[in-house]
Design a protein around this motif. Sequence first.
Motif, PDB file in Angstrom:
ATOM      1  N   GLN A 141      94.554 -89.482 -13.068  1.00  0.00           N
ATOM      2  CA  GLN A 141      93.468 -89.726 -12.120  1.00  0.00           C
ATOM      3  C   GLN A 141      93.876 -89.224 -10.743  1.00  0.00           C
ATOM      4  O   GLN A 141      95.030 -89.350 -10.335  1.00  0.00           O
ATOM      5  CB  GLN A 141      93.159 -91.223 -12.049  1.00  0.00           C
ATOM      6  N   GLU A 168      87.955 -82.707 -13.252  1.00  0.00           N
ATOM      7  CA  GLU A 168      87.676 -83.841 -14.139  1.00  0.00           C
ATOM      8  C   GLU A 168      86.913 -84.938 -13.384  1.00  0.00           C
ATOM      9  O   GLU A 168      85.933 -85.481 -13.877  1.00  0.00           O
ATOM     10  CB  GLU A 168      89.011 -84.374 -14.660  1.00  0.00           C
ATOM     11  N   LYS A 169      87.404 -85.168 -12.191  1.00  0.00           N
ATOM     12  CA  LYS A 169      86.821 -86.235 -11.376  1.00  0.00           C
ATOM     13  C   LYS A 169      85.354 -85.954 -11.066  1.00  0.00           C
ATOM     14  O   LYS A 169      84.480 -86.812 -11.198  1.00  0.00           O
ATOM     15  CB  LYS A 169      87.618 -86.368 -10.073  1.00  0.00           C
ATOM     16  N   ASP A 185      83.245 -86.410 -14.061  1.00  0.00           N
ATOM     17  CA  ASP A 185      83.033 -87.848 -14.264  1.00  0.00           C
ATOM     18  C   ASP A 185      81.941 -88.384 -13.375  1.00  0.00           C
ATOM     19  O   ASP A 185      81.044 -89.099 -13.825  1.00  0.00           O
ATOM     20  CB  ASP A 185      84.341 -88.610 -13.970  1.00  0.00           C
ATOM     21  N   GLN A 186      82.050 -88.013 -12.093  1.00  0.00           N
ATOM     22  CA  GLN A 186      81.082 -88.511 -11.118  1.00  0.00           C
ATOM     23  C   GLN A 186      79.669 -88.125 -11.512  1.00  0.00           C
ATOM     24  O   GLN A 186      78.749 -88.957 -11.562  1.00  0.00           O
ATOM     25  CB  GLN A 186      81.384 -87.934  -9.727  1.00  0.00           C
ATOM     26  N   CYS A 240      78.455 -86.989 -14.339  1.00  0.00           N
ATOM     27  CA  CYS A 240      78.001 -87.537 -15.612  1.00  0.00           C
ATOM     28  C   CYS A 240      77.670 -89.035 -15.483  1.00  0.00           C
ATOM     29  O   CYS A 240      76.715 -89.518 -16.088  1.00  0.00           O
ATOM     30  CB  CYS A 240      79.048 -87.321 -16.697  1.00  0.00           C
ATOM     31  N   GLY A 241      78.482 -89.697 -14.694  1.00  0.00           N
ATOM     32  CA  GLY A 241      78.220 -91.113 -14.454  1.00  0.00           C
ATOM     33  C   GLY A 241      76.850 -91.322 -13.849  1.00  0.00           C
ATOM     34  O   GLY A 241      76.082 -92.198 -14.266  1.00  0.00           O
ATOM     35  N   TYR A 257      81.123 -81.620 -19.230  1.00  0.00           N
ATOM     36  CA  TYR A 257      82.568 -81.781 -19.487  1.00  0.00           C
ATOM     37  C   TYR A 257      83.174 -80.500 -20.044  1.00  0.00           C
ATOM     38  O   TYR A 257      84.265 -80.084 -19.670  1.00  0.00           O
ATOM     39  CB  TYR A 257      82.802 -82.948 -20.463  1.00  0.00           C
TER      40      TYR A 257
END
Lengths: 214, 529
Positions: free
Chosen positions: B364, B467-468, B471-472, B474-475, B496
């Motif tokens: 992370q 990646e981060k 994630d953001q 997609c979240g 992704y």
Amino acid sequence: MSDGHSCPVLSMRVLAGVGKSCLLLQFTDKRFQPVHDLTIGVEFGARMITIDNKQIKLQIWDTAGQEAFRSITRSYYRGAAGALLVYDITRRETFNHLTQWLEDARQHSNSNMVIMLIGNKSDLDSRREVKREEGEAFAREHGLVFMETSAKTAANVEEAFINTAREIYEKIQEGVFDVHNEANGIKIGPQHSPGGAGLTSNQGAAGGQGGGCC
Amino acid sequence: MKKPREKLGERLGTRKLGTKVANKSIDGICSSDIIKHKEEEDRNISTNIRGSQLTAKTTEKNKEKEDEKMKKRLQWEEQQERWNQALNLNKDKKEPCQVSSGNDDGWSAPWGGWGGTLLSAASTFTREVGRGVGTVMETVESSIGVPSPEVMAEEVCKSEHQKTVSEENTTSQGLEEGKQIKREKQTDSEEGSVGGDRPGNQVEANYSLGGFSLGSLVSGVSGALETASSKVLMGGLDTLEVIGRKAMDVIQEGDPGLHKKRAFLSNKKPNLTQMLQEARQRAMQEEKDGIVGGGNKNLQKPSFEQAWEATEGPVHLEALSLVAKQCQSKKTSMIATLPHFVQEKLLRENTVIKTTCELDELEQLEEDMAEVVSGVVAKMGLQLHPKKLIEAWSLVQEKAAFVQEVGLEETDEAEGVLYSALAQLVAQLCALTHKGGELALITPDTDPLDLASHFKELAQVVSCGLEKVADQVCGAITSEGSVTDSQVSNTITNIYLQAANGNNYIQESLALLASVLQYSNTKSAASHL
């Protein structure tokens, strides 16, 4: 790319050496910047041009003229279809080094590489140290095309690059360059706009001498 | 059509056929026939002139050989019979026979059984002609040039008979001498030197005696041969022509005028216009297929690849790969010159460099990327400026925020924006890696192992950043729509996947850098020796 060229794109790469970053900037951005950072290794520039109604992406590799980078810049000749060999008409030593640069270019490049000799800074005629005739004679002796340019006034800059590109283009037409071999610095690739296909080619302009361009 | 055939015949005939016939048939003619003739003569003449003892002696000697020859001849006769049937040679065969029998009258008077001998010789020749034609058939060659070996052989035979006769007329001693010469002759002809090579004086003298009949015989034989073989040849060539025509038909099938094949064979150089047209057609075809297959939406789907190609990233990677290639070969040749213990040390270190330049599992990203990047680059001690990379990161964050706002409706457009920002980020990292590699080569006193770990850290940070962001985004999408919605889950999967593509380029640049650093390490080890 999103506008979608209806015509396929042929792109070429030129490595402009001799630290002639100004020449490249004039060609790609049509502007003149008198102070330039020293080129580290190689810088890139690209511009679309049109030859025979075909869009060609001219990709220019501006190699460092510094001696320290010489072994590195040698690696870049390999992927070049053409080269601009540039010297400064106001500095005799840049002209004197041409033989060395030419030897390097010939030794490490594709034998069919198009080489054009450029005498830059033709606007500074009062400080001229190398006569036009000398440049012509050198070009004749080594089978190069010769031209004097000025990155400042943009005189002949367009012509220098486009003529080199045209010569490469003609060599492709003649079948001298195998466009399927990317080591020649030319590639036909898919153009990412829908309905287009791209022909990419690299042309290297190796440069002559000299730290301060312009 | 006829002329080329004749020419072909001439060429082939003079070269190949001549030798074949000379080697095979003449062998037969000379050795067997001479013996046979000799024996017949012996029989005829012995009653008149010679003693029976002498005859018996000669016949005994020759009998064994003759038996063999007779067997062979029987085979030939059979074969020739077949040929005759096949080739309608019967007519032609008569000609030489008549010629020889015509001569019979003139010859038989002074020398007794000569006519018969000559006749049998002539018929033997016809057989040989048959054989000759057989050879022609086998090799599809022509007739011209054939008669000469036959003639030569015949001359030898004739001269020998005459010699024998004349000698027998004088003394029995002379006969024995003649026999000796004959044997010599036999060996000569068996060796395939076609008689005449070593003619005695007498033999030469006898030439003129047989002159007239010989000429006509020759013309008859050669005429017959010519007719027969030309028939064979015509037939053979007709067949060839048919085969050739058929082949051409097959070749031209689906390619009238042979344009394609001609272009393929003669003009290998690529025609740019044609190539561009083809490329365009392919692209259009792909577009069509895309519409048919996945609908128009799929075609317009933005991808990381597309965005990546628009950046400077690919060029930096290419340039770095050129440098890496050169370094790789220099390293290999340099290591070979070093002492063994240095080689082992280098191998260990270079392996460490290589494994260091591999991306680990993603962690992370806790800290601020700009800070981490600035810190790492500063530690490298190279003339590198991380400004552009940091700018690219802020752009990515900006775009990610934008995508989170617009939500699902505008996904495609938002995705495009996001990918091009991510591609910019990866491209900047590649540019930095490329520059770093170049500088590592020309900057003295750099530690390649340290550099490797610094660059790895840098790459790791950027990779985590990708990646981060994924994630953001997609979240945000998930919170708006339902997770079970297939379209939403597809979009998330795709984001992704696209972000992972960026990781591939990061990994590639690191691997190339490893080659450069390995060379740099080798070089410094060599210089410290």
